[in-house]
Design a protein around this motif. Structure first.
Motif, short mmCIF file in Angstrom:
data_model
loop_
_atom_site.label_atom_id
_atom_site.label_comp_id
_atom_site.label_asym_id
_atom_site.label_seq_id
_atom_site.Cartn_x
_atom_site.Cartn_y
_atom_site.Cartn_z
N ARG A 36 -21.30 -41.82 -90.74
CA ARG A 36 -20.18 -42.34 -91.49
C ARG A 36 -20.41 -41.98 -93.19
O ARG A 36 -19.46 -41.46 -94.03
CB ARG A 36 -19.85 -43.82 -91.49
N GLU A 37 -21.60 -42.36 -93.63
CA GLU A 37 -21.96 -42.14 -94.93
C GLU A 37 -21.75 -40.60 -95.38
O GLU A 37 -21.19 -40.21 -96.41
CB GLU A 37 -23.49 -42.35 -95.18
N THR A 38 -22.38 -39.56 -94.42
CA THR A 38 -22.21 -38.25 -94.55
C THR A 38 -20.65 -37.87 -94.77
O THR A 38 -20.14 -37.07 -95.55
CB THR A 38 -22.81 -37.46 -93.48
N ALA A 39 -19.98 -38.43 -93.94
CA ALA A 39 -18.40 -38.16 -93.49
C ALA A 39 -17.88 -38.62 -95.04
O ALA A 39 -17.02 -37.59 -95.60
CB ALA A 39 -17.76 -38.81 -92.57
N ILE A 40 -18.12 -39.78 -95.55
CA ILE A 40 -17.59 -40.04 -96.74
C ILE A 40 -17.89 -39.17 -98.00
O ILE A 40 -17.05 -39.01 -98.91
CB ILE A 40 -17.84 -41.59 -97.05
N ILE A 41 -19.21 -38.99 -97.89
CA ILE A 41 -19.65 -38.08 -98.98
C ILE A 41 -18.63 -36.61 -99.12
O ILE A 41 -18.26 -36.40 -100.00
CB ILE A 41 -21.07 -37.81 -99.09
N LEU A 42 -19.05 -36.03 -97.90
CA LEU A 42 -18.23 -34.83 -97.76
C LEU A 42 -16.62 -34.75 -97.91
O LEU A 42 -15.80 -33.88 -99.03
CB LEU A 42 -18.50 -34.06 -96.33
N SER A 43 -16.30 -35.77 -97.55
CA SER A 43 -14.68 -35.93 -97.82
C SER A 43 -14.37 -36.16 -99.17
O SER A 43 -13.52 -35.66 -99.44
CB SER A 43 -14.10 -37.29 -96.91
N SER A 44 -15.38 -36.91 -99.81
CA SER A 44 -14.86 -37.36 -101.23
C SER A 44 -15.00 -36.06 -102.18
O SER A 44 -14.46 -35.95 -103.16
CB SER A 44 -15.87 -38.37 -101.91
N LEU A 45 -15.55 -34.89 -101.60
CA LEU A 45 -15.66 -33.75 -102.24
C LEU A 45 -14.53 -32.72 -101.84
O LEU A 45 -14.29 -31.91 -102.44
CB LEU A 45 -16.98 -33.00 -101.91
N GLY A 46 -13.84 -33.30 -100.99
CA GLY A 46 -12.56 -32.56 -100.50
C GLY A 46 -12.60 -31.86 -99.36
O GLY A 46 -11.74 -30.80 -98.90
N ILE A 47 -13.85 -31.68 -98.74
CA ILE A 47 -14.21 -30.92 -97.51
C ILE A 47 -13.29 -31.68 -96.31
O ILE A 47 -13.38 -32.86 -96.23
CB ILE A 47 -15.77 -30.86 -97.29
N SER B 5 -14.86 -26.39 -92.46
CA SER B 5 -14.51 -27.65 -92.39
C SER B 5 -15.90 -28.39 -91.34
O SER B 5 -16.49 -27.26 -91.08
CB SER B 5 -13.31 -27.98 -91.49
N VAL B 6 -15.95 -29.67 -91.27
CA VAL B 6 -17.10 -30.07 -90.71
C VAL B 6 -16.82 -31.48 -89.57
O VAL B 6 -16.07 -32.24 -90.12
CB VAL B 6 -17.96 -30.64 -91.84
N TYR B 7 -17.50 -31.25 -88.55
CA TYR B 7 -17.58 -32.12 -87.49
C TYR B 7 -18.79 -33.11 -88.04
O TYR B 7 -20.08 -32.38 -88.32
CB TYR B 7 -17.67 -31.58 -86.14
N VAL B 8 -18.49 -34.17 -88.11
CA VAL B 8 -19.74 -35.21 -88.35
C VAL B 8 -19.91 -36.06 -87.19
O VAL B 8 -19.08 -37.01 -86.97
CB VAL B 8 -19.67 -36.16 -89.63
N THR B 9 -20.88 -36.30 -86.57
CA THR B 9 -21.44 -37.26 -85.51
C THR B 9 -21.74 -38.66 -86.17
O THR B 9 -22.32 -38.49 -87.31
CB THR B 9 -22.53 -36.96 -84.87
N MET C 5 -24.05 -27.85 -98.00
CA MET C 5 -22.35 -28.14 -97.69
C MET C 5 -21.91 -28.12 -99.05
O MET C 5 -20.82 -27.60 -99.41
CB MET C 5 -22.16 -29.01 -96.66
N ARG C 6 -22.38 -29.09 -99.98
CA ARG C 6 -21.84 -29.27 -101.13
C ARG C 6 -21.84 -28.13 -102.04
O ARG C 6 -20.77 -27.88 -102.57
CB ARG C 6 -22.51 -30.51 -101.94
N ARG C 7 -22.89 -27.50 -102.12
CA ARG C 7 -22.98 -26.21 -102.94
C ARG C 7 -22.10 -25.04 -102.43
O ARG C 7 -21.44 -24.52 -103.35
CB ARG C 7 -24.34 -25.81 -102.84
#
Ligand code: RUB
Length: 342
Positions: free
Chosen positions: A178-189, A165-169, A154-156
């Motif tokens: 939550r860790e995934t959501a934080i990382i993706l969100s910090s990239l602007g996703i 956009s991404v739904y994260v369970t 996703m990052r790439r």
């Protein structure tokens, strides 16, 4: 903390304690995710070899075998652990056929560990490159748990300019989502965090599910965080693509011989509090950490060697492990089975 950060002096004086620390980091999930676990384990083997005070090559091999056994008892589902250790031990064994000299075997172990770590990092990078091409502008994705390989896909794609956009369970019971959501969100996703049980509610909006893997069996079944197979079933029902990002060192050679991947069951206190368990002692709580998604529900597996359908898993396994003897393969399988299962 990276294994290498641990000071030389502590390691040299007490290799056993150091090994125990690495094993408990994995057991307690301070280090988690199949790729990280494998690298941590292999780093530990490297340190054991590097600072061993064995008197000769034979003693070093015995020490490495004991270290492998301890590390493999930590997280039974992570095939990456066994494969990482196998990578090192196989190369030490080959070296030992030429010479049993202590320093020759020590260097073989250190070089193999370095190579595994380097290649495994490159593999995640390559999976990101290959998998990201499958993501289209305007996609709605769904992911589960926290997988470095799935995040890299996703990052790439995002860095390459695709917008989605991404739904994260959230991923009960340990909330790795939550860790995934934080990382993706910090990239602007754009990220929407949902409870695991809302997956069906949103599945019709989703174009693609992207998850990682702890293990891939010879028939293409994917072992990943508990809840993955429910999501795969929902994706199948909604005709949503189900994509798995997995390095090839997560493919299980033992499954070719009919062995099943052991599913780790963790402590009940991860699900409810110790107080709850004491108060309602008649309630049994079970906490399997992983489940198995059958190959029929997997559309594609993105590996560092390219994209394969689940039916291609057997070929990857033959290519990677074909030269290793069956008894060698099964040795590490046995280490992963807990005593009460034997
Ligand atoms: C993590 C999990 C991840 C895989 C792949 O489980 O199921 O999806 O390990 O991760 P846990 P990666 O949190 O119990 O370790 O792609 O990082 O190897």
């Amino acid at each position: 903390m990276a294994v290498e950060d641990i000071s030389f002096v502590v390691v040299y004086l007490n290799n056993a304690k150091f090994l125990e620390k690495a094993a408990s980091d994995i057991e307690s999930m301070r280090v988690r995710g199949a790729g990280n676990i494998a690298r941590h384990a292999v780093s530990a083997m490297r340190m054991v070899a590097k600072y061993s005070r064995a008197k000769d090559g034979k003693a070093l091999m015995i020490e490495l075998e004991a270290a492998a056994k301890r590390i493999l008892s930590t997280r039974p589902t992570a095939v990456s652990l066994a494969n990482g250790i196998r990578y090192v031990m196989y190369r030490v064994k080959i070296a030992s056929m030429g010479s049993m000299d202590l320093e020759v075997l020590r260097s073989a172990a250190v070089a193999a560990a370095d190579e595994f770590i380097e290649e495994s990092i490159k593999a995640v990078d390559r999976i990101g490159e290959i998998g990201s091409r499958r993501i289209r502008n305007g996609d709605v994705l769904l992911t589960h748990c926290h997988s470095a390989a799935a995040v890299e896909v996703m990052r790439r794609a995002w860095m390459d300019g695709r917008r989605f956009s991404v739904y994260v369970t959230e991923t009960r019971p340990r909330f790795q989502g939550r860790e995934t959501a934080i990382i993706l969100s910090s990239l602007g996703i754009p990220v929407t965090l949902i409870v695991d049980s809302a997956a069906r509610y949103f599945m019709n909006d989703v174009d693609r599910v992207v998850v990682g893997a702890d293990a891939v069996a010879a028939n293409g079944a994917v072992v990943n965080k508990i809840g993955t197979s429910t999501i795969a079933t929902l994706a199948h029902e909604a005709r949503t693509q189900f994509m798995v990002a997995s390095e090839t060192y997560k493919f299980s050679p033992e499954t070719v011989m009919g062995e099943l991947v052991t599913v780790e069951e963790r402590d009940a206190s991860e699900v409810v509090s110790k107080n709850f368990l004491r108060k309602y002692s008649k309630i049994r709580v079970r906490n399997p950490a992983f489940d198995i998604t059958p190959p029929e529900y997997v559309d594609l597996i993105v590996t560092e060697r390219g994209v394969i359908p689940p039916q291609g898993a057997i070929m990857v396994i033959h290519e990677l492990f074909g030269s290793i003897q069956q008894d060698e393969l099964l040795k590490y399988q046995t280490y992963r089975i807990t005593e009460d299962q034997q």
